[in-house]
Design a protein around this motif. Structure first.
Motif, PDB file in Angstrom:
ATOM      1  N   GLY A 163       0.812  -1.217   0.000  1.00 49.80           N
ATOM      2  CA  GLY A 163       0.000   0.000   0.000  1.00 49.80           C
ATOM      3  C   GLY A 163       0.842   1.262   0.000  1.00 49.80           C
ATOM      4  N   ALA A 164       1.876   1.285   0.847  1.00 53.64           N
ATOM      5  CA  ALA A 164       2.754   2.453   0.904  1.00 53.64           C
ATOM      6  C   ALA A 164       3.557   2.600  -0.382  1.00 53.64           C
ATOM      7  CB  ALA A 164       3.692   2.341   2.103  1.00 53.64           C
ATOM      8  N   SER A 165       3.941   1.487  -0.988  1.00 48.70           N
ATOM      9  CA  SER A 165       4.647   1.548  -2.275  1.00 48.70           C
ATOM     10  C   SER A 165       3.756   2.161  -3.346  1.00 48.70           C
ATOM     11  CB  SER A 165       5.084   0.138  -2.704  1.00 48.70           C
ATOM     12  OG  SER A 165       6.032  -0.392  -1.806  1.00 48.70           O
ATOM     13  N   ARG A 166       2.486   1.761  -3.363  1.00 47.37           N
ATOM     14  CA  ARG A 166       1.542   2.314  -4.342  1.00 47.37           C
ATOM     15  C   ARG A 166       1.398   3.826  -4.176  1.00 47.37           C
ATOM     16  NH1 ARG A 166      -2.647  -1.374  -6.449  1.00 47.37           N
ATOM     17  NH2 ARG A 166      -2.141  -3.518  -5.849  1.00 47.37           N
ATOM     18  N   ALA A 167       1.312   4.272  -2.928  1.00 47.65           N
ATOM     19  CA  ALA A 167       1.168   5.703  -2.664  1.00 47.65           C
ATOM     20  C   ALA A 167       2.376   6.480  -3.171  1.00 47.65           C
ATOM     21  CB  ALA A 167       0.979   5.933  -1.164  1.00 47.65           C
ATOM     22  N   THR A 168       3.570   5.975  -2.880  1.00 49.43           N
ATOM     23  CA  THR A 168       4.804   6.653  -3.298  1.00 49.43           C
ATOM     24  C   THR A 168       4.965   6.620  -4.810  1.00 49.43           C
ATOM     25  OG1 THR A 168       5.765   5.904  -1.196  1.00 49.43           O
ATOM     26  CG2 THR A 168       7.276   6.816  -2.843  1.00 49.43           C
ATOM     27  N   GLU A 169       4.701   5.455  -5.415  1.00 47.33           N
ATOM     28  CA  GLU A 169       4.783   5.309  -6.873  1.00 47.33           C
ATOM     29  C   GLU A 169       3.840   6.288  -7.567  1.00 47.33           C
ATOM     30  OE1 GLU A 169       6.490   3.455  -8.973  1.00 47.33           O
ATOM     31  OE2 GLU A 169       7.320   1.739  -7.881  1.00 47.33           O
ATOM     32  N   HIS A 170       2.643   6.459  -7.032  1.00 47.39           N
ATOM     33  CA  HIS A 170       1.659   7.360  -7.634  1.00 47.39           C
ATOM     34  C   HIS A 170       2.204   8.781  -7.730  1.00 47.39           C
ATOM     35  CE1 HIS A 170      -2.086   9.442  -8.433  1.00 47.39           C
ATOM     36  NE2 HIS A 170      -1.997  10.103  -7.289  1.00 47.39           N
ATOM     37  N   LEU A 171       2.829   9.241  -6.668  1.00 51.16           N
ATOM     38  CA  LEU A 171       3.364  10.603  -6.664  1.00 51.16           C
ATOM     39  C   LEU A 171       4.566  10.735  -7.602  1.00 51.16           C
ATOM     40  CD1 LEU A 171       3.000  11.215  -2.835  1.00 51.16           C
ATOM     41  CD2 LEU A 171       1.742  12.409  -4.653  1.00 51.16           C
ATOM     42  N   THR A 197      10.975   2.417  -2.204  1.00 48.07           N
ATOM     43  CA  THR A 197      10.464   2.860  -3.500  1.00 48.07           C
ATOM     44  C   THR A 197      11.282   4.031  -4.036  1.00 48.07           C
ATOM     45  OG1 THR A 197       8.236   2.149  -2.886  1.00 48.07           O
ATOM     46  CG2 THR A 197       8.426   3.667  -4.741  1.00 48.07           C
ATOM     47  N   LEU A 198      11.609   4.981  -3.174  1.00 45.30           N
ATOM     48  CA  LEU A 198      12.432   6.110  -3.600  1.00 45.30           C
ATOM     49  C   LEU A 198      13.819   5.632  -4.033  1.00 45.30           C
ATOM     50  CD1 LEU A 198      11.582   8.877  -0.947  1.00 45.30           C
ATOM     51  CD2 LEU A 198      10.736   8.683  -3.292  1.00 45.30           C
ATOM     52  N   GLU A 199      14.405   4.753  -3.258  1.00 45.29           N
ATOM     53  CA  GLU A 199      15.746   4.266  -3.588  1.00 45.29           C
ATOM     54  C   GLU A 199      15.734   3.464  -4.880  1.00 45.29           C
ATOM     55  OE1 GLU A 199      16.768   2.116  -0.083  1.00 45.29           O
ATOM     56  OE2 GLU A 199      17.534   3.884   0.988  1.00 45.29           O
ATOM     57  N   ARG A 200      14.696   2.690  -5.120  1.00 46.31           N
ATOM     58  CA  ARG A 200      14.604   1.890  -6.335  1.00 46.31           C
ATOM     59  C   ARG A 200      14.525   2.776  -7.567  1.00 46.31           C
ATOM     60  NH1 ARG A 200       9.716   0.041  -7.856  1.00 46.31           N
ATOM     61  NH2 ARG A 200       9.031   0.044  -5.663  1.00 46.31           N
ATOM     62  N   HIS A 201      13.946   3.956  -7.414  1.00 52.21           N
ATOM     63  CA  HIS A 201      13.844   4.906  -8.530  1.00 52.21           C
ATOM     64  C   HIS A 201      15.015   5.884  -8.563  1.00 52.21           C
ATOM     65  CE1 HIS A 201       9.797   3.998 -10.147  1.00 52.21           C
ATOM     66  NE2 HIS A 201       9.557   3.567  -8.920  1.00 52.21           N
TER      67      HIS A 201
END
Length: 346
Positions: free
Chosen positions: A177-185, A215-219
């Motif tokens: 869920g938190a990954s989805r939120a971060t990915e969306h932004l 998620t931030l680090e992966r991007h």
């Protein structure tokens, strides 16, 4: 002493109606009354209706203790929780009680402070109150770190925490869920995403924070410093005042909707437009989220499904079934509303 007092006869207490009384009243056998009392289906519907009517008219109550001794079941489960103040706990408890009632189980609830002694004491009290199993609903990481150990005996299922090596866990997929939120932004074009996390000792908060960071680090994006709140609107407001003062903040993921609400207030007071200047995502998708201004993009949790799954898992263990899944995760859904948009053009 008066004449009436001398000659007064002791008053006999009214005898509670028995199964035999019901059988005579309904003109059936005591075996038929027993079958109706125990919810068995091998009784004619008209006969069942007549027996139930006799029970109600006579005021007969089946002896639950006697049935438990015979069947080895009390048809009751215990629930231990640290707080009734959070939306997640209340919705999960609603799911637990609804599913338990459908399975013909009662629920005994104990709300306690988050201490080792309190958990052990609540467990002992429930054991003494003759329940068939226990659902533990708390966020702190206590069982997996060996802080709390429960004595053997009752089946236990854990919600929103880690069950240690012995107990099955039912939880929302916090990480996803938190990954989805971060990915969306990030998909909207924001360079990075700031985070208002929950308390550092919260199981859910730790997983949401880890997913945001991963998620931030992966991007390949910069990971801003974390600001911890307390799940409350006011803590979100205090964190929001700090974030609103920074021109480099264009996107914020708050670990729950209450903190997101406080953040929105702080941004509005600072003259920061949402979502024109700053996009905001929450977590929980409470009913009021669509009434925020602007309506809040949030990660939806199915609390009812979590509560229902916890009861199903516990009933399996009560029936002697092996633990099929060590951890059961209920999926989340990102609900996009008007609080998120591409970043402003610099």
């Amino acid at each position: 002493m008066g004449h009436d007092a001398v000659n007064a006869k002791p008053r006999r207490s009214r005898r509670a109606p028995s199964m035999l009384d019901v059988a005579k009243h309904a003109n059936v056998s005591t075996q038929t009354v027993s079958r109706v009392s125990n919810g068995l289906t091998n009784v004619d519907e008209n006969t069942r209706a007549r027996v139930i009517e006799s029970m109600q008219e006579l005021g007969y109550r089946p002896n639950g203790a006697a049935r438990a001794l015979k069947s080895g079941r009390f048809h009751s489960i215990g629930v231990i929780t640290f707080t009734l103040a959070t939306v997640g706990n209340m919705r999960t408890l609603e799911g637990i009680t609804t599913r338990a009632a459908a399975a013909d189980y009662t629920v005994t609830l104990i709300s306690i402070p988050p201490t080792v002694d309190a958990v052990s004491g609540a467990y002992s009290r429930l054991t003494a109150q003759a329940v068939d199993g226990v659902v533990i609903v708390f966020e702190a990481r206590l069982l997996d770190e060996g802080v709390i150990t429960l004595p053997p005996g009752l089946p236990v299922v854990v919600v929103d925490s880690n069950g240690g090596p012995e107990h099955p866990v039912i939880d929302t997929d916090q990480f996803d869920g938190a990954s989805r939120a971060t990915e969306h932004l990030l998909d909207l074009g924001h360079e990075t995403v700031w985070h208002i996390a929950g308390p550092a000792d919260s199981f859910s908060a730790v997983h949401r924070l880890a997913a945001w960071q991963e998620t931030l680090e992966r991007h390949g994006r910069r990971v801003p410093p974390v600001i911890h709140g307390a799940w409350t609107t006011m803590s979100g407001y205090e964190a929001g005042r700090e974030l609103a003062a920074r021109d480099d903040v264009t996107a914020v993921f708050a670990a729950n909707d209450q903190m997101a609400l406080g953040l929105l207030r702080a941004l509005h007071e600072a003259g920061r437009d949402v979502p024109g200047e700053v996009s905001v995502v929450g977590f929980d998708d409470i009913d009021e989220a669509q009434g925020f201004w602007p309506p809040l993009t949030s990660v939806h949790q199915d609390f009812a499904a979590v509560g229902s799954a916890a009861v199903d898992s516990l009933l399996e263990r009560i029936d002697g079934g092996a633990v099929r899944d060590r951890v059961t995760l209920v999926q989340t859904e990102l609900v996009v509303r008007s609080s998120t948009a591409p970043p402003p053009v610099r």
